[in-house]
Scaffold this motif. Structure first.
Motif, PDB file in Angstrom:
ATOM      1  N   TYR A   3       9.184 -49.453 -16.476  1.00  0.00           N
ATOM      2  CA  TYR A   3      10.234 -49.887 -17.397  1.00  0.00           C
ATOM      3  C   TYR A   3      11.520 -49.101 -17.121  1.00  0.00           C
ATOM      4  O   TYR A   3      11.486 -47.940 -16.700  1.00  0.00           O
ATOM      5  N   GLN A   4      12.664 -49.739 -17.389  1.00  0.00           N
ATOM      6  CA  GLN A   4      13.969 -49.115 -17.180  1.00  0.00           C
ATOM      7  C   GLN A   4      14.584 -48.577 -18.471  1.00  0.00           C
ATOM      8  O   GLN A   4      15.259 -47.551 -18.455  1.00  0.00           O
ATOM      9  N   ASN A   5      14.354 -49.269 -19.587  1.00  0.00           N
ATOM     10  CA  ASN A   5      15.037 -48.947 -20.839  1.00  0.00           C
ATOM     11  C   ASN A   5      14.125 -48.383 -21.916  1.00  0.00           C
ATOM     12  O   ASN A   5      14.593 -48.056 -23.005  1.00  0.00           O
ATOM     13  N   LEU A  17       5.882 -45.382 -27.987  1.00  0.00           N
ATOM     14  CA  LEU A  17       6.826 -46.310 -27.364  1.00  0.00           C
ATOM     15  C   LEU A  17       8.245 -45.898 -27.755  1.00  0.00           C
ATOM     16  O   LEU A  17       8.609 -45.928 -28.926  1.00  0.00           O
ATOM     17  N   ARG A  18       9.030 -45.473 -26.742  1.00  0.00           N
ATOM     18  CA  ARG A  18      10.386 -44.978 -26.990  1.00  0.00           C
ATOM     19  C   ARG A  18      11.427 -45.912 -26.389  1.00  0.00           C
ATOM     20  O   ARG A  18      11.307 -46.308 -25.224  1.00  0.00           O
ATOM     21  N   ILE A  19      12.448 -46.218 -27.178  1.00  0.00           N
ATOM     22  CA  ILE A  19      13.633 -46.852 -26.617  1.00  0.00           C
ATOM     23  C   ILE A  19      14.399 -45.746 -25.909  1.00  0.00           C
ATOM     24  O   ILE A  19      14.711 -44.714 -26.519  1.00  0.00           O
ATOM     25  N   ASN A  20      14.704 -45.930 -24.638  1.00  0.00           N
ATOM     26  CA  ASN A  20      15.219 -44.832 -23.817  1.00  0.00           C
ATOM     27  C   ASN A  20      16.565 -45.177 -23.196  1.00  0.00           C
ATOM     28  O   ASN A  20      16.693 -45.354 -21.990  1.00  0.00           O
ATOM     29  N   ARG A  21      17.578 -45.290 -24.056  1.00  0.00           N
ATOM     30  CA  ARG A  21      18.959 -45.480 -23.607  1.00  0.00           C
ATOM     31  C   ARG A  21      19.846 -44.490 -24.358  1.00  0.00           C
ATOM     32  O   ARG A  21      20.773 -44.888 -25.080  1.00  0.00           O
ATOM     33  N   PRO A  22      19.586 -43.186 -24.239  1.00  0.00           N
ATOM     34  CA  PRO A  22      20.289 -42.208 -25.084  1.00  0.00           C
ATOM     35  C   PRO A  22      21.804 -42.219 -24.924  1.00  0.00           C
ATOM     36  O   PRO A  22      22.532 -41.942 -25.885  1.00  0.00           O
ATOM     37  N   LYS A  24      23.597 -44.738 -24.666  1.00  0.00           N
ATOM     38  CA  LYS A  24      24.055 -45.860 -25.487  1.00  0.00           C
ATOM     39  C   LYS A  24      23.491 -45.751 -26.905  1.00  0.00           C
ATOM     40  O   LYS A  24      23.507 -46.736 -27.659  1.00  0.00           O
ATOM     41  N   LEU A  25      23.021 -44.553 -27.266  1.00  0.00           N
ATOM     42  CA  LEU A  25      22.375 -44.333 -28.562  1.00  0.00           C
ATOM     43  C   LEU A  25      21.235 -45.329 -28.778  1.00  0.00           C
ATOM     44  O   LEU A  25      20.992 -45.786 -29.888  1.00  0.00           O
ATOM     45  N   ASN A  26      20.565 -45.652 -27.675  1.00  0.00           N
ATOM     46  CA  ASN A  26      19.378 -46.528 -27.684  1.00  0.00           C
ATOM     47  C   ASN A  26      19.659 -47.932 -28.216  1.00  0.00           C
ATOM     48  O   ASN A  26      18.770 -48.589 -28.767  1.00  0.00           O
ATOM     49  N   ALA A  27      20.885 -48.383 -28.040  1.00  0.00           N
ATOM     50  CA  ALA A  27      21.262 -49.717 -28.525  1.00  0.00           C
ATOM     51  C   ALA A  27      20.387 -50.791 -27.875  1.00  0.00           C
ATOM     52  O   ALA A  27      20.020 -50.690 -26.699  1.00  0.00           O
ATOM     53  N   LEU A  28      20.067 -51.811 -28.655  1.00  0.00           N
ATOM     54  CA  LEU A  28      19.230 -52.911 -28.161  1.00  0.00           C
ATOM     55  C   LEU A  28      20.075 -53.916 -27.384  1.00  0.00           C
ATOM     56  O   LEU A  28      21.085 -54.393 -27.886  1.00  0.00           O
ATOM     57  N   ASN A  29      19.628 -54.222 -26.183  1.00  0.00           N
ATOM     58  CA  ASN A  29      20.209 -55.334 -25.447  1.00  0.00           C
ATOM     59  C   ASN A  29      19.082 -56.280 -25.037  1.00  0.00           C
ATOM     60  O   ASN A  29      17.912 -56.046 -25.349  1.00  0.00           O
ATOM     61  N   ARG A  30      19.409 -57.342 -24.344  1.00  0.00           N
ATOM     62  CA  ARG A  30      18.398 -58.337 -23.979  1.00  0.00           C
ATOM     63  C   ARG A  30      17.276 -57.723 -23.143  1.00  0.00           C
ATOM     64  O   ARG A  30      16.098 -58.000 -23.365  1.00  0.00           O
ATOM     65  N   ASP A  31      17.658 -56.886 -22.168  1.00  0.00           N
ATOM     66  CA  ASP A  31      16.648 -56.298 -21.292  1.00  0.00           C
ATOM     67  C   ASP A  31      15.704 -55.383 -22.061  1.00  0.00           C
ATOM     68  O   ASP A  31      14.495 -55.356 -21.798  1.00  0.00           O
ATOM     69  N   ILE A  33      14.923 -55.539 -25.286  1.00  0.00           N
ATOM     70  CA  ILE A  33      14.049 -56.375 -26.111  1.00  0.00           C
ATOM     71  C   ILE A  33      12.932 -56.965 -25.270  1.00  0.00           C
ATOM     72  O   ILE A  33      11.766 -56.987 -25.679  1.00  0.00           O
ATOM     73  N   GLN A  34      13.262 -57.421 -24.060  1.00  0.00           N
ATOM     74  CA  GLN A  34      12.251 -57.989 -23.171  1.00  0.00           C
ATOM     75  C   GLN A  34      11.220 -56.932 -22.761  1.00  0.00           C
ATOM     76  O   GLN A  34      10.016 -57.208 -22.711  1.00  0.00           O
ATOM     77  N   GLU A  35      11.679 -55.716 -22.482  1.00  0.00           N
ATOM     78  CA  GLU A  35      10.751 -54.654 -22.093  1.00  0.00           C
ATOM     79  C   GLU A  35       9.851 -54.250 -23.255  1.00  0.00           C
ATOM     80  O   GLU A  35       8.657 -53.989 -23.064  1.00  0.00           O
ATOM     81  N   LEU A  36      10.403 -54.193 -24.440  1.00  0.00           N
ATOM     82  CA  LEU A  36       9.586 -53.885 -25.622  1.00  0.00           C
ATOM     83  C   LEU A  36       8.531 -54.967 -25.828  1.00  0.00           C
ATOM     84  O   LEU A  36       7.385 -54.672 -26.185  1.00  0.00           O
ATOM     85  N   HIS A  37       8.925 -56.204 -25.607  1.00  0.00           N
ATOM     86  CA  HIS A  37       7.985 -57.323 -25.706  1.00  0.00           C
ATOM     87  C   HIS A  37       6.809 -57.122 -24.749  1.00  0.00           C
ATOM     88  O   HIS A  37       5.632 -57.231 -25.141  1.00  0.00           O
ATOM     89  N   LYS A  38       7.116 -56.811 -23.500  1.00  0.00           N
ATOM     90  CA  LYS A  38       6.069 -56.624 -22.494  1.00  0.00           C
ATOM     91  C   LYS A  38       5.189 -55.424 -22.821  1.00  0.00           C
ATOM     92  O   LYS A  38       3.962 -55.466 -22.650  1.00  0.00           O
ATOM     93  N   ALA A  39       5.814 -54.339 -23.275  1.00  0.00           N
ATOM     94  CA  ALA A  39       5.048 -53.137 -23.599  1.00  0.00           C
ATOM     95  C   ALA A  39       4.091 -53.377 -24.752  1.00  0.00           C
ATOM     96  O   ALA A  39       2.950 -52.894 -24.739  1.00  0.00           O
ATOM     97  N   LEU A  40       4.515 -54.132 -25.736  1.00  0.00           N
ATOM     98  CA  LEU A  40       3.644 -54.428 -26.878  1.00  0.00           C
ATOM     99  C   LEU A  40       2.450 -55.279 -26.444  1.00  0.00           C
ATOM    100  O   LEU A  40       1.332 -55.078 -26.920  1.00  0.00           O
ATOM    101  N   LEU A  41       2.675 -56.206 -25.541  1.00  0.00           N
ATOM    102  CA  LEU A  41       1.551 -56.994 -25.022  1.00  0.00           C
ATOM    103  C   LEU A  41       0.584 -56.100 -24.251  1.00  0.00           C
ATOM    104  O   LEU A  41      -0.641 -56.273 -24.330  1.00  0.00           O
TER     105      LEU A  41
END
Length: 260
Positions: A3-5, A17-22, A24-31, A33-41
């Motif tokens: 994963y990148q983000n 599970l960490r959002i890792n865009r410090p 950008k203050l971990n702001a959500l973007n499309r990529d 959200i998609q990575e979180l989706h895959k990680a949850l699966l």
């Protein structure tokens, strides 16, 4: 999976599970959200995981909102698609996830960040956490279920005030309102949340999954929460976890749930 983000680590029976865009203050973007989706699966399919802790990298933010630059020039149709896709790919999945999801709010949880935290089954927060839905200050309304879940958690009046003023509340007020369950020092947040996760993982995840479904049904406009509970209650009697739990109780020993 790479994963990148986000980052995905495991500790005992817990996925962290960490959002890792410090930057950008971990702001959500499309990529993201998609990575979180895959990680949850990935987590859902892992029999060794009982609980997920969702948090943000760094000390400043859980998620400081959506990445506004990504959708500032969207049309009406694109805006509606953005909200619908986010709900489908991430927020509804978190809310209905078959394994417990705890949001550990470290720092700012604003806009999409608070909306993501509210989709979790419950929340802990650091003492320096700040929460709010500032969307009306940008000329838009909270999305990703924000208008619905905030009212469910803190009541209609307070939700209206928070949305209309676009203001922030601190961790103590969030705790008083029932928006978060526990408040810990920043350095203790993850360890204390992990302690709660460990306590959960000792119980029947099969039963917890059914309980999540029953509780959520009570907040759904097209479901009967009581009927869902009755059906889930009866179904539990056919599980191996029920047999193990009742036998352990009768024999005065700790249960060893097979998860079936």
């Amino acid at each position: 999976m790479s994963y990148q983000n986000i980052t995905l680590n495991y500790e005992d029976l817990t996925a962290i599970l960490r959002i890792n865009r410090p930057k950008k203050l971990n702001a959500l973007n499309r990529d993201t959200i998609q990575e979180l989706h895959k990680a949850l699966l990935e987590i859902q399919d892992d029999d060794q995981v009982a609980v997920t802790i969702l948090t943000g990298a760094g000390e400043k933010a859980f998620v400081a909102g959506a990445d506004i630059a990504e959708f500032a020039d969207y049309s009406v149709e694109e805006g509606e698609a953005l909200a619908a896709n986010g709900q489908k790919k991430l927020f509804n999945i978190v809310e209905n996830f078959p394994k417990p999801v705890i949001a550990a709010i470290n720092g700012f949880a604003l806009g999409g960040g608070l909306e993501l935290a509210m989709a979790a089954h419950f929340r802990t927060a650091s003492t320096n956490a700040k929460m709010g839905l500032p969307e009306t200050s940008l000329g838009v309304i909270p999305g990703y279920g924000g208008t619905q879940r905030l009212a469910q958690l803190v009541g209609k009046g307070k939700a209206m005030e928070m949305i209309m003023t676009a203001g922030m509340i601190n961790a103590d007020e969030a705790h008083r309102l029932g928006l978060v369950n526990h408040v810990f020092a920043p350095e203790d947040l993850l360890d204390q949340t992990q302690r709660i996760a460990n306590k959960i993982s000792k119980n029947s995840i099969v039963a917890i999954t059914s309980a999540v479904e029953a509780v959520n049904a009570g907040f759904s406009y097209n479901k009967d929460g009581y009927a869902t509970e009755i059906k889930a209650f009866g179904k539990a009697f056919g599980t191996e976890d029920f047999k193990e739990g009742t036998q352990a109780f009768l024999k005065k020993r700790k249960p060893d749930f097979p998860g079936k």
